[in-house]
Design a protein around this motif. Sequence first.
Motif, PDB file in Angstrom:
ATOM      1  N   ARG A   1     -46.894 -79.665 -57.589  1.00  0.00           N
ATOM      2  CA  ARG A   1     -47.551 -80.970 -57.460  1.00  0.00           C
ATOM      3  C   ARG A   1     -48.540 -81.044 -56.301  1.00  0.00           C
ATOM      4  O   ARG A   1     -49.460 -81.848 -56.333  1.00  0.00           O
ATOM      5  CB  ARG A   1     -46.504 -82.078 -57.264  1.00  0.00           C
ATOM      6  CG  ARG A   1     -45.776 -82.502 -58.501  1.00  0.00           C
ATOM      7  CD  ARG A   1     -44.966 -83.787 -58.283  1.00  0.00           C
ATOM      8  NE  ARG A   1     -44.466 -83.960 -56.925  1.00  0.00           N
ATOM      9  CZ  ARG A   1     -43.283 -83.523 -56.460  1.00  0.00           C
ATOM     10  NH1 ARG A   1     -42.467 -82.890 -57.265  1.00  0.00           N
ATOM     11  NH2 ARG A   1     -42.923 -83.738 -55.213  1.00  0.00           N
ATOM     12  N   THR A   2     -48.347 -80.204 -55.251  1.00  0.00           N
ATOM     13  CA  THR A   2     -49.098 -80.428 -54.019  1.00  0.00           C
ATOM     14  C   THR A   2     -49.909 -79.250 -53.497  1.00  0.00           C
ATOM     15  O   THR A   2     -50.635 -79.405 -52.519  1.00  0.00           O
ATOM     16  CB  THR A   2     -48.133 -80.855 -52.886  1.00  0.00           C
ATOM     17  OG1 THR A   2     -47.234 -79.785 -52.614  1.00  0.00           O
ATOM     18  CG2 THR A   2     -47.378 -82.121 -53.253  1.00  0.00           C
ATOM     19  N   CYS A   3     -49.829 -78.094 -54.097  1.00  0.00           N
ATOM     20  CA  CYS A   3     -50.480 -76.906 -53.545  1.00  0.00           C
ATOM     21  C   CYS A   3     -52.008 -77.057 -53.502  1.00  0.00           C
ATOM     22  O   CYS A   3     -52.676 -77.156 -54.540  1.00  0.00           O
ATOM     23  CB  CYS A   3     -50.099 -75.659 -54.338  1.00  0.00           C
ATOM     24  SG  CYS A   3     -50.762 -74.154 -53.602  1.00  0.00           S
ATOM     25  N   ILE A   4     -52.528 -77.080 -52.306  1.00  0.00           N
ATOM     26  CA  ILE A   4     -53.978 -77.201 -52.091  1.00  0.00           C
ATOM     27  C   ILE A   4     -54.693 -75.962 -52.618  1.00  0.00           C
ATOM     28  O   ILE A   4     -55.753 -76.068 -53.253  1.00  0.00           O
ATOM     29  CB  ILE A   4     -54.272 -77.419 -50.593  1.00  0.00           C
ATOM     30  CG1 ILE A   4     -53.701 -78.765 -50.136  1.00  0.00           C
ATOM     31  CG2 ILE A   4     -55.772 -77.344 -50.310  1.00  0.00           C
ATOM     32  CD1 ILE A   4     -53.644 -78.940 -48.631  1.00  0.00           C
ATOM     33  N   ALA A   5     -54.144 -74.782 -52.366  1.00  0.00           N
ATOM     34  CA  ALA A   5     -54.789 -73.534 -52.787  1.00  0.00           C
ATOM     35  C   ALA A   5     -55.000 -73.482 -54.298  1.00  0.00           C
ATOM     36  O   ALA A   5     -56.056 -73.074 -54.770  1.00  0.00           O
ATOM     37  CB  ALA A   5     -53.971 -72.336 -52.319  1.00  0.00           C
ATOM     38  N   VAL A   6     -53.992 -73.904 -55.058  1.00  0.00           N
ATOM     39  CA  VAL A   6     -54.114 -73.883 -56.522  1.00  0.00           C
ATOM     40  C   VAL A   6     -55.252 -74.794 -56.970  1.00  0.00           C
ATOM     41  O   VAL A   6     -56.079 -74.418 -57.803  1.00  0.00           O
ATOM     42  CB  VAL A   6     -52.788 -74.301 -57.195  1.00  0.00           C
ATOM     43  CG1 VAL A   6     -52.974 -74.589 -58.680  1.00  0.00           C
ATOM     44  CG2 VAL A   6     -51.742 -73.217 -57.006  1.00  0.00           C
ATOM     45  N   ARG A   7     -55.312 -75.989 -56.414  1.00  0.00           N
ATOM     46  CA  ARG A   7     -56.350 -76.938 -56.806  1.00  0.00           C
ATOM     47  C   ARG A   7     -57.737 -76.459 -56.391  1.00  0.00           C
ATOM     48  O   ARG A   7     -58.701 -76.576 -57.138  1.00  0.00           O
ATOM     49  CB  ARG A   7     -56.035 -78.315 -56.231  1.00  0.00           C
ATOM     50  CG  ARG A   7     -54.925 -79.002 -57.009  1.00  0.00           C
ATOM     51  CD  ARG A   7     -54.206 -80.075 -56.218  1.00  0.00           C
ATOM     52  NE  ARG A   7     -53.161 -80.701 -57.007  1.00  0.00           N
ATOM     53  CZ  ARG A   7     -51.992 -80.161 -57.286  1.00  0.00           C
ATOM     54  NH1 ARG A   7     -51.695 -78.967 -56.870  1.00  0.00           N
ATOM     55  NH2 ARG A   7     -51.099 -80.801 -58.015  1.00  0.00           N
TER      56      ARG A   7
END
Length: 150
Positions: free
Chosen positions: A14-20
């Motif tokens: 829900r929160t991973c900055i790297a994935v987004r």
Amino acid sequence: MDNSTTSSIDTISRTCIAVRLRLLNRVVTNFYDDALRPLGLKVSQLNILIVTARLGLARPAQVCEILQLDASTLSRNVKPLHAHGWLEVVSEEDARAQPFRLTPQGKRLIEKAVPAWEQAQQQAGELLGEGGVALLTSEASTLGMPPTKP
């Protein structure tokens, strides 16, 4: 899986900055690569041509530092640019350095690429919105990238 692992998986998904950020990077890169494809160019290669044009004589270490690339990635991208005659290697005493510069054909390619780049730039701007572009510009400047100009 235990509840702790499930909870961690949920949090990361829900929160991973790297994935987004990586997802956005792939989408935006595709805008540019699709637009530049008819010219036989990728945006990563165009960036190398642009940095080289700005430097005049580009040393691999300089280009790697400016574009935050490792030497093997730069080498892999420079090879086709050289093969197409868009870059030329400049001989020096220290053959390991292998500086390069833009050729007249490379300059013409950049000029031909401008409309495709503008199209992709507009698509990326529409995706990110004015606030997203401003935030990206601001954060990039903290990493030493010069601010964009309209």
